[in-house]
Design a protein around this motif. Structure first.
Motif, PDB file in Angstrom:
ATOM      1  N   GLN A 128       0.824  -1.204   0.000  1.00  9.03           N
ATOM      2  CA  GLN A 128       0.000   0.000   0.000  1.00  9.03           C
ATOM      3  C   GLN A 128       0.860   1.257   0.000  1.00  9.03           C
ATOM      4  O   GLN A 128       0.545   2.226  -0.691  1.00  9.03           O
ATOM      5  CB  GLN A 128      -0.928  -0.006   1.217  1.00  9.03           C
ATOM      6  N   ASP A 129       1.956   1.232   0.748  1.00 10.86           N
ATOM      7  CA  ASP A 129       2.826   2.407   0.813  1.00 10.86           C
ATOM      8  C   ASP A 129       3.483   2.686  -0.531  1.00 10.86           C
ATOM      9  O   ASP A 129       3.610   3.851  -0.939  1.00 10.86           O
ATOM     10  CB  ASP A 129       3.900   2.205   1.890  1.00 10.86           C
ATOM     11  N   LYS A 132       0.755   4.177  -2.705  1.00 11.54           N
ATOM     12  CA  LYS A 132       0.405   5.530  -2.249  1.00 11.54           C
ATOM     13  C   LYS A 132       1.443   6.558  -2.694  1.00 11.54           C
ATOM     14  O   LYS A 132       1.100   7.673  -3.108  1.00 11.54           O
ATOM     15  CB  LYS A 132       0.282   5.556  -0.724  1.00 11.54           C
ATOM     16  N   ASP A 133       2.710   6.185  -2.600  1.00 15.23           N
ATOM     17  CA  ASP A 133       3.785   7.115  -2.950  1.00 15.23           C
ATOM     18  C   ASP A 133       3.756   7.505  -4.431  1.00 15.23           C
ATOM     19  O   ASP A 133       4.289   8.557  -4.812  1.00 15.23           O
ATOM     20  CB  ASP A 133       5.156   6.494  -2.628  1.00 15.23           C
TER      21      ASP A 133
END
Length: 380
Positions: A128-129, A132-133
């Protein structure tokens, strides 16, 4: 012949072959024709749409038939991108996708879209990170595979989908390698579009499908097309599509049984590698990722993968060095390189993949060949 390359293509099942034969003889009308022969062909298409949509837990109106997985990816991605508003022209995919996905994104880039290619973590996972980035206010479309055809690594699509839904970003997945092997549910995965292919599920080559949710504002790549509700031009391959539906139905009935068989073969292979003390390292020795049980990626220490593949072929054993669609190119696979291995290790990569006819005897023959290669090397 020992066939351990089911991830590249599967043999046609008796059920699918029977349906293909009968439809070729009895249902040869053009499904777009208004006479009775055309009507019968269209009835087969309607049934096939209903059948495959039910497996995906979607609506029949969302199924668009294609010529295979590559065309499914190209048409799905480009049609979805065509429907994006002017302020949502940023699109995202990953470095480990099938070549057809990269071709589609290169086309979008040439047409002016802003493209971002994201890398998985060292376990091969898009977190997810990481996603998201990469997101921007103008992001309109993301395409991430369900599982990789070379490594078997499964991506956490449902987790990623929650982020994209919050931002009203369309989500496409290439599920060619997972459809019929594990549960592929539109609702559970949270995706807006899915690509699948016939020859991975024991049906003839030449058919595929895209599932597109009714809410997706897609625009056709080819203007003026009338077949498949404008999604794809050209006479629809009714016999192949009917066989695709039949094979899919049969595979789903046996899905749990086949999955268990694949897991047993995988475990046997791993045990035998250890017992025979072969210098073969597999991707299965990592508990941080989910993997398809029928695909095993290996690194055979001291041998290039291409050499091992050719040596196996001389002994009547079919394995792969990676994706068949990228064969002929002697360079490290992006999917393998994404696991943070050296070029040397990446070139030692081989892939075996199991299917309905695979057995422990097949594994034993493969391991015997590995042992012969090792003996030859030591004697050199």
């Amino acid at each position: 012949m020992v066939y351990l390359d089911y991830a590249a293509s599967t043999p046609v099942s008796e059920e699918a072959l029977h349906v293909f034969h009968q439809l070729s003889k009895d249902c040869y009308g053009n499904a777009s024709s208004l006479h009775d022969a055309g009507g019968r062909a269209n009835d087969i298409l309607t049934y096939s749409r209903q059948s495959i949509a039910a497996i995906l837990e979607g609506e029949p109106e969302g199924i668009y038939f294609t010529s295979g997985g590559t065309e499914s990816n190209l048409l799905a991605i480009q049609s979805m991108a065509n429907g994006l508003p002017a302020d949502r022209q940023h699109v995202i995919t990953t470095s480990v996708e099938h070549p057809s996905v990269h071709h589609a994104f290169k086309s979008l880039e040439r047409l002016g879209a802003k493209v971002t290619i994201i890398e998985p973590n060292q376990d091969g996972i898009i977190t997810q990170d990481i996603l998201k980035d990469a997101l921007l206010p103008e992001t309109g479309l993301v395409s991430i595979q369900h599982a990789n055809s070379e490594t078997g690594i499964i991506q956490p699509l449902a987790e990623l989908a929650t982020i994209l839904k919050e931002r009203h970003i369309l989500f496409h997945t290439d599920a060619v390698q997972t459809f019929g092997k594990v549960r592929v549910s539109i609702k559970e995965l949270g995706v807006d579009a899915v690509s699948i292919s016939s020859h991975k599920v024991y049906a003839p080559k030449g058919a595929g499908a895209v599932y597109m949710g009714a809410h997706v504002p897609w625009k056709p790549l080819y203007s003026g097309a009338v077949q498949e509700n404008g999604f794809r031009p050209g006479t629809v391959n009714v016999p192949c599509i009917g066989a695709f539906a039949a094979a899919s139905e049969q595979l789903i009935l046996k899905q749990d049984e086949q999955k268990q068989q694949n897991e047993q073969l995988r475990d046997y292979f791993l045990q035998q590698l250890k017992m025979r003390q072969l210098p073969v390292r597999t991707l299965q020795n990592n508990g941080n990722r989910l993997m398809l049980p029928h695909i095993i990626g290996c690194f055979f220490e001291g041998f290039e993968g291409q050499y091992v593949m050719l040596a196996c072929n001389r002994h009547g054993i079919c394995i792969s060095t990676g994706s068949a669609c990228a064969s002929g190119y002697h360079h490290p696979s992006p999917a393998v390189k994404a696991l943070h291995v050296s070029d040397r290790d990446a070139l030692q990569f081989i892939r075996l993949s199991f299917g309905s006819k695979s057995s422990k005897e097949d594994i034993n023959q493969l391991l015997h060949t590995f042992e012969q290669l090792q003996k030859e090397k030591k004697g050199a």
